[in-house]
Design a protein around this motif. Structure first.
Motif, PDB file in Angstrom:
ATOM      1  N   PHE A 132       0.886  -1.211  -0.040  1.00  0.00           N
ATOM      2  CA  PHE A 132      -0.063  -0.135   0.058  1.00  0.00           C
ATOM      3  C   PHE A 132       0.814   1.241   0.175  1.00  0.00           C
ATOM      4  N   VAL A 133       1.955   1.419   0.999  1.00  0.00           N
ATOM      5  CA  VAL A 133       2.532   2.499   0.945  1.00  0.00           C
ATOM      6  C   VAL A 133       3.610   2.788  -0.245  1.00  0.00           C
ATOM      7  N   ASN A 134       3.791   1.772  -0.734  1.00  0.00           N
ATOM      8  CA  ASN A 134       4.695   1.671  -2.042  1.00  0.00           C
ATOM      9  C   ASN A 134       3.812   2.395  -3.382  1.00  0.00           C
ATOM     10  N   LEU A 135       2.353   2.253  -2.990  1.00  0.00           N
ATOM     11  CA  LEU A 135       1.752   2.932  -4.008  1.00  0.00           C
ATOM     12  C   LEU A 135       1.135   4.117  -3.233  1.00  0.00           C
ATOM     13  N   ALA A 136       1.750   4.807  -2.482  1.00  0.00           N
ATOM     14  CA  ALA A 136       1.229   5.992  -1.831  1.00  0.00           C
ATOM     15  C   ALA A 136      -0.228   5.887  -1.334  1.00  0.00           C
ATOM     16  N   LEU A 137      -0.642   4.573  -0.921  1.00  0.00           N
ATOM     17  CA  LEU A 137      -2.078   4.482  -0.436  1.00  0.00           C
ATOM     18  C   LEU A 137      -1.941   4.059   0.971  1.00  0.00           C
ATOM     19  N   VAL A 138      -2.956   3.752   1.642  1.00  0.00           N
ATOM     20  CA  VAL A 138      -3.003   3.160   2.864  1.00  0.00           C
ATOM     21  C   VAL A 138      -3.870   1.945   2.818  1.00  0.00           C
ATOM     22  N   PRO A 139      -3.454   0.914   4.085  1.00  0.00           N
ATOM     23  CA  PRO A 139      -4.326  -0.156   4.058  1.00  0.00           C
ATOM     24  C   PRO A 139      -5.849  -0.034   3.862  1.00  0.00           C
ATOM     25  N   SER A 144      -5.813  -2.313   8.722  1.00  0.00           N
ATOM     26  CA  SER A 144      -4.873  -1.512   9.602  1.00  0.00           C
ATOM     27  C   SER A 144      -5.440  -1.988  11.126  1.00  0.00           C
ATOM     28  N   LEU A 145      -6.447  -2.440  11.443  1.00  0.00           N
ATOM     29  CA  LEU A 145      -6.991  -2.959  12.496  1.00  0.00           C
ATOM     30  C   LEU A 145      -6.574  -4.498  12.759  1.00  0.00           C
ATOM     31  N   LEU A 146      -7.067  -5.074  11.906  1.00  0.00           N
ATOM     32  CA  LEU A 146      -6.932  -6.605  11.702  1.00  0.00           C
ATOM     33  C   LEU A 146      -5.776  -7.337  11.664  1.00  0.00           C
ATOM     34  N   MET A 147      -4.879  -6.773  10.762  1.00  0.00           N
ATOM     35  CA  MET A 147      -3.526  -7.293  10.817  1.00  0.00           C
ATOM     36  C   MET A 147      -2.878  -7.253  11.859  1.00  0.00           C
ATOM     37  N   ALA A 156       3.090  -6.594  10.990  1.00  0.00           N
ATOM     38  CA  ALA A 156       1.985  -5.925  10.059  1.00  0.00           C
ATOM     39  C   ALA A 156       2.628  -4.430   9.290  1.00  0.00           C
ATOM     40  N   PHE A 157       3.562  -3.734  10.124  1.00  0.00           N
ATOM     41  CA  PHE A 157       4.008  -2.514   9.662  1.00  0.00           C
ATOM     42  C   PHE A 157       4.975  -2.703   8.592  1.00  0.00           C
ATOM     43  N   GLU A 158       5.515  -3.953   8.613  1.00  0.00           N
ATOM     44  CA  GLU A 158       6.787  -4.412   7.670  1.00  0.00           C
ATOM     45  C   GLU A 158       6.123  -4.734   6.171  1.00  0.00           C
ATOM     46  N   MET A 159       4.950  -5.450   6.745  1.00  0.00           N
ATOM     47  CA  MET A 159       4.138  -5.842   5.303  1.00  0.00           C
ATOM     48  C   MET A 159       3.406  -4.533   4.479  1.00  0.00           C
ATOM     49  N   PHE A 160       2.924  -3.657   5.309  1.00  0.00           N
ATOM     50  CA  PHE A 160       2.214  -2.341   4.845  1.00  0.00           C
ATOM     51  C   PHE A 160       3.126  -1.345   4.444  1.00  0.00           C
ATOM     52  N   VAL A 161       4.006  -1.122   5.073  1.00  0.00           N
ATOM     53  CA  VAL A 161       5.034   0.021   4.624  1.00  0.00           C
ATOM     54  C   VAL A 161       6.156  -0.256   3.947  1.00  0.00           C
TER      55      VAL A 161
END
Length: 257
Positions: A132-139, A144-147, A156-161
């Motif tokens: 998500f962050v690689n595309l400048a978006l958000v989960p 963002s709660l469940l993961m 989770a931060f590693e996966m998303f950011v």
């Protein structure tokens, strides 16, 4: 016209098969609408006791169709409520158990929707990617709660950011998936699990699923995520990320601050 979501009802199951293999099963708005409608319909159909989600082709789900994202980002009018992704609240509201079979690379919503599934089976070659962050978006999808609740904040931060892929072994060890199996066995194993769920006492199963989920909290988080998501779609950061993706280069976010 090819059906991009195949719907089959048998043995108290509804099987939803993503069928856009030429586009790596990237989800369009029409596909989201079909999936949402079938999930909602299952809750009111007494002949259906479990939902099985799988895919044709080499890639189970390559996330959203980026052309749809770009179109929303370029739109001059403010987004309307009906423009929001209908699948996300449908997953949060679902009462019918959901089983997912994942092979190959699952990206974006192909990963986050698994957090709403009650059993998940992955092939040995599966890779789960949430860039998500690689595309400048958000989960999204309440992830963002469940993961973080499922795998912990740092993972989770590693996966998303960072967008780091999670292989099948990690997915099982971290609790995202129940079991990893050879690709040739994946669909049979997932269907067997769905059939086993469908054989249990239906009211007891539905009540158990309901007790394990805080629907109102999930819906609230999905709404909050959607607000951030839509703002990012109109940002200069997203335009850079989308352009970089189209040009097959790394995005340059150094000018943003």
């Amino acid at each position: 016209m090819t059906q991009h979501v195949l719907v089959e009802k048998s043995e108290k199951l509804v099987t939803l098969t993503l069928n856009r293999p030429d586009k790596k099963n990237a989800l369009t708005r029409a596909m989201y609408a079909t999936l949402a409608a079938e999930i909602a319909n299952a809750d009111t159909d007494p002949t259906i006791r479990c939902i099985l989600i799988k895919a044709n082709g080499d890639i189970p789900m390559a996330g959203n169709d980026l052309a749809d994202f770009a179109a929303m980002g370029d739109a001059t009018a403010a987004p309307k409520p009906e423009d929001a992704n209908p699948l996300l609240p449908a997953l949060a509201r679902a009462q019918t158990p959901i089983v997912a079979a994942v092979h190959g690379r699952a990206v974006g919503v192909g990963v986050t929707m698994l957090l709403h599934c009650d059993m998940v089976f992955v092939s040995d070659d599966a890779l789960l990617i949430a860039p998500f962050v690689n595309l400048a978006l958000v989960p999204e999808a309440g992830s963002s709660l469940l993961m973080p609740l499922r795998i912990g904040h740092v993972r989770a931060f590693e996966m998303f950011v960072l967008g780091e892929p999670v292989n099948a072994e990690k997915a099982v060890n971290w609790g995202i998936a129940n079991k990893a199996v050879p690709p040739s066995e994946l669909h049979a194993v997932a269907r067997a699990a769905a059939t086993s769920i469908a054989a249990r006492a239906p009211a007891s199963v539905v009540a158990t699923k309901s007790l394990m989920r805080e629907q109102s909290i999930m819906l609230s988080r999905i709404s909050e995520e959607t607000g951030h998501f839509m703002r990012q779609l109109k940002s200069a950061e997203f335009k850079e990320a989308f352009t970089a993706f189209s040009e097959r280069r790394a995005p340059d976010f150094s000018k943003f601050g």
